[in-house]
Design an enzyme around this catalytic site. Structure first.
Site, mmCIF file in Angstrom:
data_model
loop_
_atom_site.group_PDB
_atom_site.id
_atom_site.type_symbol
_atom_site.label_atom_id
_atom_site.label_comp_id
_atom_site.label_asym_id
_atom_site.label_seq_id
_atom_site.Cartn_x
_atom_site.Cartn_y
_atom_site.Cartn_z
ATOM 1 N N ALA A 79 44.419 102.642 70.390
ATOM 2 C CA ALA A 79 45.755 103.440 70.958
ATOM 3 C C ALA A 79 46.954 102.784 70.760
ATOM 4 O O ALA A 79 48.118 102.902 71.317
ATOM 5 C CB ALA A 79 45.498 103.579 72.501
ATOM 6 N N ASP A 80 46.886 101.365 69.954
ATOM 7 C CA ASP A 80 48.066 100.705 69.830
ATOM 8 C C ASP A 80 49.050 101.218 69.042
ATOM 9 O O ASP A 80 49.150 101.691 67.774
ATOM 10 C CB ASP A 80 47.661 99.366 69.126
ATOM 11 C CG ASP A 80 48.916 98.372 68.801
ATOM 12 O OD1 ASP A 80 49.168 97.875 69.627
ATOM 13 O OD2 ASP A 80 49.479 98.383 67.652
#
Length: 313
Positions: free
Chosen positions: A267-268
């Protein structure tokens, strides 16, 4: 997982200098370039080709300067510390820290073999050949940095870290420059959330940081106990059980501190922006698209992510 044990690390010593042998896949300039990515970094200082860092070693603060003139050896000069700079225990602690910081234990040959056949990684591994996954050996610092970086841009994250360090860290002044060590958990554990919201932390982040500091100060959470589990899945579950630690932060800590090569902070935002850039997309890829793109990275997701981050700086 790194196999380094006390007393087994190959290094030479002089009165105030250590030398660590470097693995074949290593390029100091690329590692220096990563460490130079922010002018607001407060936990080390880059000057020309030297990296200056203040380390807490037992009850002492030790200032070191790191350099490599040939990509074959890493030279560590001890600039300030306890009275006996030649102490074997002091040298052992410094060597252990730097060994972990530069991830010198990991054999990158399998990753480079994998990357050579991957359309996303082949170019970036050529461009940054010899880049190591620069770590954060201190668990409290790694978890704090993960919490600080939640849902804000990198520039403001560095600002918050500097405020925290300069308010509660430990300084040492050497040749007219002040160097800082990250706050010890015990220093943060006794704070009220208002002390951190005054630095512009959100109320939730202040609570999370103080809560983790208390766990570490009382001994409930520590690096050695996590590593003794020997299973990255169990480590991840323990991290996820802590208030304020979600999948992104847990995988960030697994990647930068616990050294799981398969950790994947999917999810970065930085990873998403890097993929958008490398692929020439108009919009960032979706999570299902990222999972498909990462299908060939199995076991090396952490290094793939780190190399893709590098294209943004």
């Amino acid at each position: 997982m790194p196999s380094y044990q006390p007393g087994t690390l190959p290094w030479c010593e002089q009165t105030s200098t250590l030398t660590l042998p470097l693995p074949a896949i290593f390029n100091y300039e690329h590692n220096l370039g990563y460490l130079s990515r922010s002018t607001n970094e407060c936990l080390f200082h880059v000057d020309n080709s030297d990296i200056y860092k203040l380390l807490p070693v037992g009850d002492n603060l030790v200032l070191i300067a790191v350099n490599s003139p040939d990509n074959k050896e890493l030279h560590i000069r001890i600039l300030s510390g306890p009275e006996d700079l030649s102490s074997p225990l002091l040298h052992e602690a410094i060597a252990r820290y730097v060994w972990g910081w530069f991830d010198l234990e990991t054999d990158l040959a399998p990753f480079y073999e994998l990357a050579g056949g991957d359309p996303l990684l082949s170019r970036v591994t050529q461009d940054f050949y010899g880049l190591r996954l620069l770590g954060i050996p201190d668990l409290f610092e790694a978890m704090s940095w993960g919490i600080i970086g939640q849902q804000i841009n990198l520039t403001f994250a560095y600002t918050l870290k500097r405020r925290l360090v300069e308010a509660y860290g430990t300084p040492l002044t050497w040749q007219d420059r002040t160097y800082w060590a990250f706050p010890a958990p015990g220093r943060i554990a006794g704070l009220a959330p208002e002390a951190l919201t005054a630095l512009q932390f959100t109320g939730k982040k202040a609570e999370y940081l103080i809560g983790i500091a208390r766990l570490m100060a009382e001994g409930t959470l520590n690096l050695e106990a996590l590593l003794e589990r020997g299973d990255y899945g169990a480590m991840e579950q323990e991290l996820l059980s802590i208030r304020g630690i979600g999948p992104w932060t847990a995988n960030y800590v697994l990647m930068r501190c616990l050294r799981n090569p398969a950790a994947f902070p999917i999810a970065d935002v930085g990873l998403h922006n890097a993929l958008k850039h490398v692929l020439g997309l108009e919009a960032k890829p979706t999570l299902p698209e990222i999972r498909r793109l990462a299908g060939g990275w199995k076991g090396w997701e952490a290094y793939a992510t780190f190399y893709l981050w590098r294209v943004l700086y």
